[in-house]
Design a protein around this motif. Structure first.
Motif, PDB file in Angstrom:
ATOM      1  N   SER A  39       0.919  -1.216   0.183  1.00  0.00           N
ATOM      2  CA  SER A  39       0.056   0.035  -0.056  1.00  0.00           C
ATOM      3  C   SER A  39       0.849   1.338  -0.152  1.00  0.00           C
ATOM      4  O   SER A  39       0.520   2.155  -0.664  1.00  0.00           O
ATOM      5  CB  SER A  39      -0.920   0.061   1.180  1.00  0.00           C
ATOM      6  N   SER A  40       2.012   1.162   0.698  1.00  0.00           N
ATOM      7  CA  SER A  40       2.920   2.480   0.794  1.00  0.00           C
ATOM      8  C   SER A  40       3.460   2.474  -0.650  1.00  0.00           C
ATOM      9  O   SER A  40       3.545   3.799  -1.087  1.00  0.00           O
ATOM     10  CB  SER A  40       4.206   2.041   1.630  1.00  0.00           C
ATOM     11  N   THR A  41       3.612   1.760  -1.525  1.00  0.00           N
ATOM     12  CA  THR A  41       4.020   2.131  -2.935  1.00  0.00           C
ATOM     13  C   THR A  41       2.844   2.538  -3.667  1.00  0.00           C
ATOM     14  O   THR A  41       3.195   3.636  -4.782  1.00  0.00           O
ATOM     15  CB  THR A  41       4.661   0.870  -3.543  1.00  0.00           C
ATOM     16  N   ALA A  42       1.845   2.081  -3.598  1.00  0.00           N
ATOM     17  CA  ALA A  42       0.607   2.547  -4.259  1.00  0.00           C
ATOM     18  C   ALA A  42       0.237   4.011  -3.722  1.00  0.00           C
ATOM     19  O   ALA A  42      -0.085   4.619  -4.864  1.00  0.00           O
ATOM     20  CB  ALA A  42      -0.478   1.627  -3.913  1.00  0.00           C
ATOM     21  N   VAL A  43       0.468   4.447  -2.656  1.00  0.00           N
ATOM     22  CA  VAL A  43       0.275   5.803  -2.243  1.00  0.00           C
ATOM     23  C   VAL A  43       1.410   6.752  -3.155  1.00  0.00           C
ATOM     24  O   VAL A  43       0.802   7.755  -3.780  1.00  0.00           O
ATOM     25  CB  VAL A  43       0.486   5.931  -0.881  1.00  0.00           C
ATOM     26  N   VAL A  44       2.446   6.288  -3.300  1.00  0.00           N
ATOM     27  CA  VAL A  44       3.485   7.009  -4.162  1.00  0.00           C
ATOM     28  C   VAL A  44       3.214   7.041  -5.489  1.00  0.00           C
ATOM     29  O   VAL A  44       3.091   8.179  -6.026  1.00  0.00           O
ATOM     30  CB  VAL A  44       4.776   6.531  -3.903  1.00  0.00           C
ATOM     31  N   PHE A 237       9.728  -2.757  -6.223  1.00  0.00           N
ATOM     32  CA  PHE A 237       8.885  -1.581  -6.083  1.00  0.00           C
ATOM     33  C   PHE A 237       7.200  -2.150  -6.389  1.00  0.00           C
ATOM     34  O   PHE A 237       6.194  -1.766  -5.673  1.00  0.00           O
ATOM     35  CB  PHE A 237       9.275  -0.358  -6.656  1.00  0.00           C
ATOM     36  N   PHE A 238       6.926  -2.567  -7.476  1.00  0.00           N
ATOM     37  CA  PHE A 238       5.912  -2.950  -8.129  1.00  0.00           C
ATOM     38  C   PHE A 238       5.396  -4.444  -7.830  1.00  0.00           C
ATOM     39  O   PHE A 238       4.583  -4.986  -8.684  1.00  0.00           O
ATOM     40  CB  PHE A 238       5.708  -2.610  -9.770  1.00  0.00           C
ATOM     41  N   GLN A 239       5.945  -4.877  -6.848  1.00  0.00           N
ATOM     42  CA  GLN A 239       5.444  -6.336  -6.566  1.00  0.00           C
ATOM     43  C   GLN A 239       3.821  -6.616  -6.129  1.00  0.00           C
ATOM     44  O   GLN A 239       3.346  -5.694  -5.459  1.00  0.00           O
ATOM     45  CB  GLN A 239       6.388  -6.766  -5.243  1.00  0.00           C
ATOM     46  N   GLY A 240       3.399  -7.506  -6.696  1.00  0.00           N
ATOM     47  CA  GLY A 240       2.014  -7.847  -6.655  1.00  0.00           C
ATOM     48  C   GLY A 240       1.073  -6.877  -7.390  1.00  0.00           C
ATOM     49  O   GLY A 240      -0.140  -7.113  -7.189  1.00  0.00           O
ATOM     50  N   TYR A 241       1.628  -6.098  -8.214  1.00  0.00           N
ATOM     51  CA  TYR A 241       0.806  -5.188  -8.882  1.00  0.00           C
ATOM     52  C   TYR A 241       0.151  -5.798 -10.209  1.00  0.00           C
ATOM     53  O   TYR A 241       0.527  -6.879 -10.750  1.00  0.00           O
ATOM     54  CB  TYR A 241       1.493  -4.039  -9.610  1.00  0.00           C
ATOM     55  N   ASN A 242      -1.212  -5.533 -10.202  1.00  0.00           N
ATOM     56  CA  ASN A 242      -1.936  -6.274 -11.342  1.00  0.00           C
ATOM     57  C   ASN A 242      -3.164  -5.266 -11.717  1.00  0.00           C
ATOM     58  O   ASN A 242      -3.108  -4.078 -11.375  1.00  0.00           O
ATOM     59  CB  ASN A 242      -2.794  -7.506 -10.915  1.00  0.00           C
ATOM     60  N   ARG A 243      -3.851  -5.673 -12.661  1.00  0.00           N
ATOM     61  CA  ARG A 243      -4.765  -4.645 -13.159  1.00  0.00           C
ATOM     62  C   ARG A 243      -5.698  -3.902 -12.077  1.00  0.00           C
ATOM     63  O   ARG A 243      -5.967  -2.761 -12.101  1.00  0.00           O
ATOM     64  CB  ARG A 243      -5.699  -5.197 -14.297  1.00  0.00           C
ATOM     65  N   LEU A 244      -6.068  -4.867 -11.122  1.00  0.00           N
ATOM     66  CA  LEU A 244      -6.977  -4.018 -10.029  1.00  0.00           C
ATOM     67  C   LEU A 244      -5.904  -3.014  -9.165  1.00  0.00           C
ATOM     68  O   LEU A 244      -6.841  -2.069  -8.783  1.00  0.00           O
ATOM     69  CB  LEU A 244      -7.419  -5.352  -9.254  1.00  0.00           C
ATOM     70  N   THR A 245      -4.786  -3.364  -8.998  1.00  0.00           N
ATOM     71  CA  THR A 245      -3.935  -2.634  -8.225  1.00  0.00           C
ATOM     72  C   THR A 245      -3.965  -1.101  -8.901  1.00  0.00           C
ATOM     73  O   THR A 245      -4.167  -0.081  -8.445  1.00  0.00           O
ATOM     74  CB  THR A 245      -2.725  -2.996  -8.051  1.00  0.00           C
ATOM     75  N   TRP A 246      -3.807  -1.195 -10.379  1.00  0.00           N
ATOM     76  CA  TRP A 246      -3.822   0.118 -11.112  1.00  0.00           C
ATOM     77  C   TRP A 246      -5.058   0.930 -11.036  1.00  0.00           C
ATOM     78  O   TRP A 246      -5.174   2.118 -11.026  1.00  0.00           O
ATOM     79  CB  TRP A 246      -3.166  -0.366 -12.288  1.00  0.00           C
ATOM     80  N   ILE A 247      -6.298  -0.113 -10.999  1.00  0.00           N
ATOM     81  CA  ILE A 247      -7.375   0.664 -10.952  1.00  0.00           C
ATOM     82  C   ILE A 247      -7.523   1.469  -9.554  1.00  0.00           C
ATOM     83  O   ILE A 247      -8.088   2.624  -9.725  1.00  0.00           O
ATOM     84  CB  ILE A 247      -8.538  -0.378 -11.011  1.00  0.00           C
ATOM     85  N   VAL A 248      -7.382   0.795  -8.436  1.00  0.00           N
ATOM     86  CA  VAL A 248      -7.378   1.557  -7.199  1.00  0.00           C
ATOM     87  C   VAL A 248      -6.351   2.888  -7.219  1.00  0.00           C
ATOM     88  O   VAL A 248      -6.822   3.891  -6.762  1.00  0.00           O
ATOM     89  CB  VAL A 248      -6.798   0.382  -6.075  1.00  0.00           C
ATOM     90  N   ILE A 249      -5.343   2.592  -7.784  1.00  0.00           N
ATOM     91  CA  ILE A 249      -4.242   3.974  -7.778  1.00  0.00           C
ATOM     92  C   ILE A 249      -4.865   4.889  -8.608  1.00  0.00           C
ATOM     93  O   ILE A 249      -4.904   6.122  -8.159  1.00  0.00           O
ATOM     94  CB  ILE A 249      -2.945   3.273  -8.480  1.00  0.00           C
TER      95      ILE A 249
END
Length: 326
Positions: A39-44, A237-249
């Motif tokens: 979540s910390s990287t998603a905030v950045v 840095f982008f571990q676990g990122y997928n399409r859903l993660t990018w939608i949230v961001i």
């Protein structure tokens, strides 16, 4: 035209608020192979996207001239270091708040989170009175009492909620509640502080958001290093990122821009309507789709009180007759 923009901005606000809460909750509880995104990287990343979006908006306002854009950014940001530094305080608080929302939605269902998070109306009002010397009317004070009562009902423990949290949530309800309450206080203080800065200067809201995003990225990267530095060095840095993660961001990055549009084109009553509709939609989808929430009569009573308080706080009674000038 203005009426269309008003309802369009409110419609986007309902969509953004509801979809962000639900997708964030889903992304934090979805069981997948491999590491979960940090979540910390998603905030950045969300802060960086917000900066890019605001630069594009300033570019559009400067008649799509790169030279004019460069001059505006240079004059309004680099040549005014003290004005820019003022945004460091609310930016750091907003960064903390954004991280807390991930913690909250990892431990609370979307419906409970949505209703409880409306306590930011109370904290914003209290900070407005203390920092801006704002006077609240009778209806607004009454709405704050109703709001606190409603949230207390929503958080009232029940057998079905305890069973549901044990079965469907790996987190702690108490941790989620503390995260929401802290986010409410940080939201109230940072929002009023930001409003005070906007009133004292003539810079556009997009320039201010670029400054917020700049400091937010720095504070966010510090958080990544302190809390998740070992995981980032191990899995990236982008571990676990997928399409859903990018939608949230993307939805999180759009949040501040949508609120700015609502402030510009809509009023408090319609904003309250949008918030209420978002609570209802989150409750329904949380129950029928995510299936991590079992509503009770006490919850419904609390939600109705919160929605009522939201409308009442934005209610502006028209004075009877013509007011006399002092």
């Amino acid at each position: 035209m203005s009426a269309n923009l008003k309802y369009l901005s409110l419609g986007i606000l309902v969509f953004q608020t509801t979809s962000l809460v639900l997708t964030m909750r889903y992304s934090r509880t979805l069981k997948e192979e491999g590491p979960r995104y940090l979540s910390s990287t998603a905030v950045v990343v969300a802060e960086l996207l917000k900066i890019m979006a605001c630069i594009l908006l300033v570019y559009k306002d400067s008649k799509c001239s790169l030279r004019a854009l460069n001059r505006i950014l240079h004059d309004e940001i680099l040549n005014k270091p003290m004005e820019t530094l003022k945004l460091a305080i609310p930016s750091g608080i907003y960064t903390l708040q954004n991280n807390l929302l991930y913690v909250a939605l990892s431990n609370l269902d979307a419906a409970t989170y949505q209703v409880t998070y409306q306590l930011k109306i109370l904290t914003t009002a209290l900070f407005s009175v203390s920092m801006l010397s704002k006077k609240l009317g009778v209806y607004q004070w009454l709405s704050l009492v109703i709001l606190m009562t409603g949230v207390a009902f929503v958080q009232w423990p029940s057998d079905s909620q305890e069973l549901n949290s044990k079965e469907l949530s790996a987190g702690s309800q108490f941790v989620g509640l503390m995260a929401v309450l802290t986010a409410c206080f940080s939201s109230g203080f940072a929002g009023v502080y930001f409003e005070k800065i906007l009133k004292e200067t003539k810079q556009s809201v997009w320039i201010r958001n670029i400054q917020l995003g700049f400091f937010g990225s720095i504070f966010g990267l510090m958080g990544v290093y302190v809390y998740d530095g070992e995981l980032v060095s191990k899995n990236g840095f982008f571990q676990g990122y997928n399409r859903l993660t990018w939608i949230v961001i993307v939805l999180q990055a759009l949040g501040g821009l949508v609120i700015a549009a609502v402030i510009k084109y809509a009023d408090n009553i319609l904003k309250g309507f949008a918030t209420s509709l978002s609570i209802i939609l989150s409750t329904l989808i949380s129950y029928f789709w995510l299936q991590d929430f079992v509503p009770t009569s006490v919850f419904f009573l609390g939600a109705i009180l919160v929605i009522t308080a939201t409308f009442l706080y934005g209610y502006d009674p028209k004075p009877a007759g013509n007011p006399t000038k002092a």
